[in-house]
Design an enzyme around this catalytic site. Sequence first.
Site, short mmCIF file in Angstrom:
data_model
loop_
_atom_site.label_atom_id
_atom_site.label_comp_id
_atom_site.label_asym_id
_atom_site.label_seq_id
_atom_site.Cartn_x
_atom_site.Cartn_y
_atom_site.Cartn_z
N GLY A 45 92.38 70.01 -62.38
CA GLY A 45 92.09 71.00 -63.41
C GLY A 45 90.85 70.64 -64.21
O GLY A 45 89.94 71.45 -64.39
N ASP A 100 86.99 70.32 -55.79
CA ASP A 100 86.93 70.85 -57.15
C ASP A 100 85.54 71.38 -57.47
O ASP A 100 85.39 72.40 -58.15
CB ASP A 100 87.33 69.75 -58.15
CG ASP A 100 88.73 69.23 -57.91
OD1 ASP A 100 89.61 70.03 -57.51
OD2 ASP A 100 88.96 68.03 -58.11
#
Length: 310
Positions: A42, A251
């Site tokens: 995240g 990511d």
Amino acid sequence: MKHNVVVIGSLNYDILVQQDRLPEIGETFTGNELMLMPGGKGANQAVQCARLGLNVNMVGCVGNDIYGAELIKSLNENGVSVDKISQRGKTSGIGIVQILESGDYCSTIIKGANYLIAEDDINADLFIDRPLVILQSEIPDRLVERAITLARQHDCKILLNNAPARDISAQALSQVDFLVVNETEASFMSAGPVTSVREALTCAESLHQRVKDRVIITLGEKGAVLSGDEGARHFPAVFCPDVVDTTGAGDSFIGGLAYCLVNRLPLEEGIPFAAEISSCSIQKYGGQSSFPMLPDVAHALTQNHQRLFG
């Protein structure tokens, strides 16, 4: 300030060990180098979005330890809004990453405070007038599904990176606009092998039937495939002459996709752009510290736009 992107997910402090190979069972093996740095899928995705110039609001939890403070500090330094990050419990999430000579890696995640995020942390206000929410699977699945439901109610597009792969309810998955997985995660979701471009194309078309809009499967050095209503298509990988560390490459790719989605650029342009960003990240050690800024990769966006649209 309006935030272009909401990222709901994990924050992990990464312990990276560079070593020639993995040890055998029962073997003590000597590593070459130890690195400590902020990570978590995240947080990584939030940082890459911010480095590309997007306004980002991160939602998650860290522990009341030195690692939690460092994780928040890194997001602040990269321009990510941290007012929705809570400090709970004693221990932050930890990632133990083993980087091999080839640049490939394997990792073990300690959940820590990532599993202390609560339903009240994910409320409707996060999604109002926001074009995109990015989710992964390093927080409890019930909260991922709650975020999907609320985002859909407020016309906020949903990008789900189902990593690490786990089961998602059919109802929640059907509301996802963009599902992004690598070959291992795609294999888990389809219960079939994904070891070639041909298999990835077939898998992407199958998974596409279960989501609202598009499926992207990343294949490392084999590139990526995209499946939508118009069918499935393969995108070759961007050549990278010097692979140092692939940690965080996925990511970084997500950040590139988010940039294009928020700016309403087609995925046919977004995937090569995201691949260029990802290729930049793997030429340095670590995750967030290796992510490029927009000026470093803007040339790729321009070139791809000209190639596709003249």
